[in-house]
Design a protein around this motif. Structure first.
Motif, PDB file in Angstrom:
ATOM      1  N   ALA A 267       0.823  -1.203   0.000  1.00 55.27           N
ATOM      2  CA  ALA A 267       0.000   0.000   0.000  1.00 55.27           C
ATOM      3  C   ALA A 267       0.861   1.258   0.000  1.00 55.27           C
ATOM      4  CB  ALA A 267      -0.936  -0.002   1.210  1.00 55.27           C
ATOM      5  N   TRP A 268       1.974   1.219   0.735  1.00 56.46           N
ATOM      6  CA  TRP A 268       2.845   2.390   0.766  1.00 56.46           C
ATOM      7  C   TRP A 268       3.535   2.615  -0.577  1.00 56.46           C
ATOM      8  CZ3 TRP A 268       4.154   6.444   3.924  1.00 56.46           C
ATOM      9  CH2 TRP A 268       3.448   6.514   5.120  1.00 56.46           C
ATOM     10  N   THR A 269       3.908   1.551  -1.254  1.00 51.16           N
ATOM     11  CA  THR A 269       4.502   1.705  -2.584  1.00 51.16           C
ATOM     12  C   THR A 269       3.469   2.252  -3.566  1.00 51.16           C
ATOM     13  OG1 THR A 269       6.054  -0.103  -2.172  1.00 51.16           O
ATOM     14  CG2 THR A 269       5.684   0.511  -4.461  1.00 51.16           C
ATOM     15  N   GLN A 270       2.252   1.752  -3.463  1.00 48.76           N
ATOM     16  CA  GLN A 270       1.174   2.258  -4.316  1.00 48.76           C
ATOM     17  C   GLN A 270       0.900   3.731  -4.030  1.00 48.76           C
ATOM     18  OE1 GLN A 270      -0.235   0.437  -6.785  1.00 48.76           O
ATOM     19  NE2 GLN A 270      -1.191   2.371  -7.404  1.00 48.76           N
ATOM     20  N   TYR A 271       1.045   4.118  -2.782  1.00 50.61           N
ATOM     21  CA  TYR A 271       0.825   5.492  -2.342  1.00 50.61           C
ATOM     22  C   TYR A 271       1.732   6.450  -3.109  1.00 50.61           C
ATOM     23  CZ  TYR A 271       0.434   9.226   1.278  1.00 50.61           C
ATOM     24  OH  TYR A 271       0.218  10.392   1.978  1.00 50.61           O
ATOM     25  N   ARG A 272       3.011   6.105  -3.225  1.00 53.43           N
ATOM     26  CA  ARG A 272       3.927   7.005  -3.925  1.00 53.43           C
ATOM     27  C   ARG A 272       3.744   6.920  -5.438  1.00 53.43           C
ATOM     28  NH1 ARG A 272       7.299   3.883  -7.410  1.00 53.43           N
ATOM     29  NH2 ARG A 272       8.560   2.383  -6.251  1.00 53.43           N
TER      30      ARG A 272
END
Length: 343
Positions: A267-272
């Protein structure tokens, strides 16, 4: 563009070699239907009721929190003093994050795994299972069933103390029938240990052409664990949505939002990624998201495409906002010795 990650990058030690005993069957459906009926939940819980190995304040919490976030620098710094004290759990985690990193660290990790196992860590012993491809890749000369037997003994000792993982793994390593395996999965979930349930569901949901009834059951099981805020279930459901060409749907956005607050690396990778592609965000907003992702799990990719604020005070304030976003993540450990993140 949705980040499509269709495999969870964890070393899962305990399912290797179980073969047909753990293969989902249609006859399992009534068993899981009964489980879901007796444990109803239809929306995300406001509480995080998962069986974590460490809680905030525990000696190794910050170290394992670093491992979970793939912040190997933090993890190694936190683990080092405990390794020097011959703490078997610290030895296991240190070995887990260094064994494939260099020609110097690989033999060092081997000794740490072995010493950890001798001092009572069952996951360290199980690492040397001949069915563990990581053992075969790095330490093929010592992989043997003797280590598996050692792990069984250690898990049995944990089980006597009521440890939910010890109970589950001592059962599945003891040549269970398929029905015994399914019951062990259900009992683990009832005691808030959801990895076995998610692993069972993934075997069905990831098939190219799964039986539709089994596929529906798998999604129900993943939703059950997701409603209890279990990150691997959230990630598995996101991957399922992406696989079925629903990468921009409402459900996947909900999953990403939940995963972001619970520390999902996906989710954090998708966030960026979303930030880089979002033309409505200012450069400062994009920088804050990129910096937050770098702080959270060391993913500095986006920082190479965004200009940092040139004014010193603005840069300080942006970095503070990035840190604040990271600090808002709920600190819950969902990994364990059987499920360690890979590089």
């Amino acid at each position: 563009m949705r980040l499509k990650v269709v495999t969870i990058s964890l070393v899962s030690l305990l399912l290797m070699g179980c073969g047909d005993k753990t293969k989902p069957q249609k006859s399992d459906i009534p068993l899981f239907e009964a489980f879901l009926a007796s444990n109803p939940i239809s929306e995300v819980s406001s509480e995080i009721a998962i069986d974590s190995i460490y809680k905030p304040g525990d000696a190794l919490f910050n170290a394992v929190w670093g491992v979970q976030r793939r912040r190997w620098d933090i993890a190694e710094k936190e683990l080092k003093p405990w390794v020097e004290k011959n703490d078997p759990e610290a030895m296991f985690w240190m070995a887990s994050i260094i064994y494939g990193s260099s020609i110097l660290d690989t033999p060092k990790a081997k000794l740490l795994f072995m010493e950890s196992a001798k001092l009572g860590n069952p996951y360290a012993a199980l690492f040397f299972s001949p069915k563990n491809n990581q053992c075969q890749l790095y330490y093929s000369d010592v992989c043997s069933e003797e280590w598996v037997s050692k792990a069984q003994t250690l898990f049995a000792e944990q089980a006597k103390k009521g440890d939910v993982r010890g109970i589950y793994y001592s059962k599945v390593l003891n040549n269970p029938t398929h029905e015994e395996y399914v019951q062990a999965v259900i009992e683990a979930a009832e005691n808030h240990y959801y990895y076995p349930l998610v692993e069972y569901a993934n075997k069905t949901a990831r098939k190219h052409e799964p039986n539709k009834d089994m596929e529906k059951m798998a999604i129900k099981l993943l939703q059950y664990a997701r409603y209890h805020n279990f990150v691997p279930a959230i990630e598995a459901l996101g991957n399922y949505e992406a696989k079925n060409n629903r990468a921009n749907g409402r459900e996947i956005k909900s999953l990403d939002k939940q995963g972001l607050m619970l520390g999902s690396n996906i989710a954090w990778t998708q966030y960026r990624i979303d930030a880089l592609e979002n033309e409505t965000l200012s450069n400062e907003q994009k920088y804050i998201i990129a910096k937050a992702t770098d702080i959270f799990n060391g993913d500095s990719f986006a920082l190479g495409y965004i200009d940092a604020p040139k004014n010193e005070q603005e840069l300080i304030e942006a970095n503070e906002k990035a840190q604040q976003r990271v600090d808002e993540v709920k600190k819950v450990i969902y990994i364990d010795g059987a499920h360690v993140p890979l590089y």
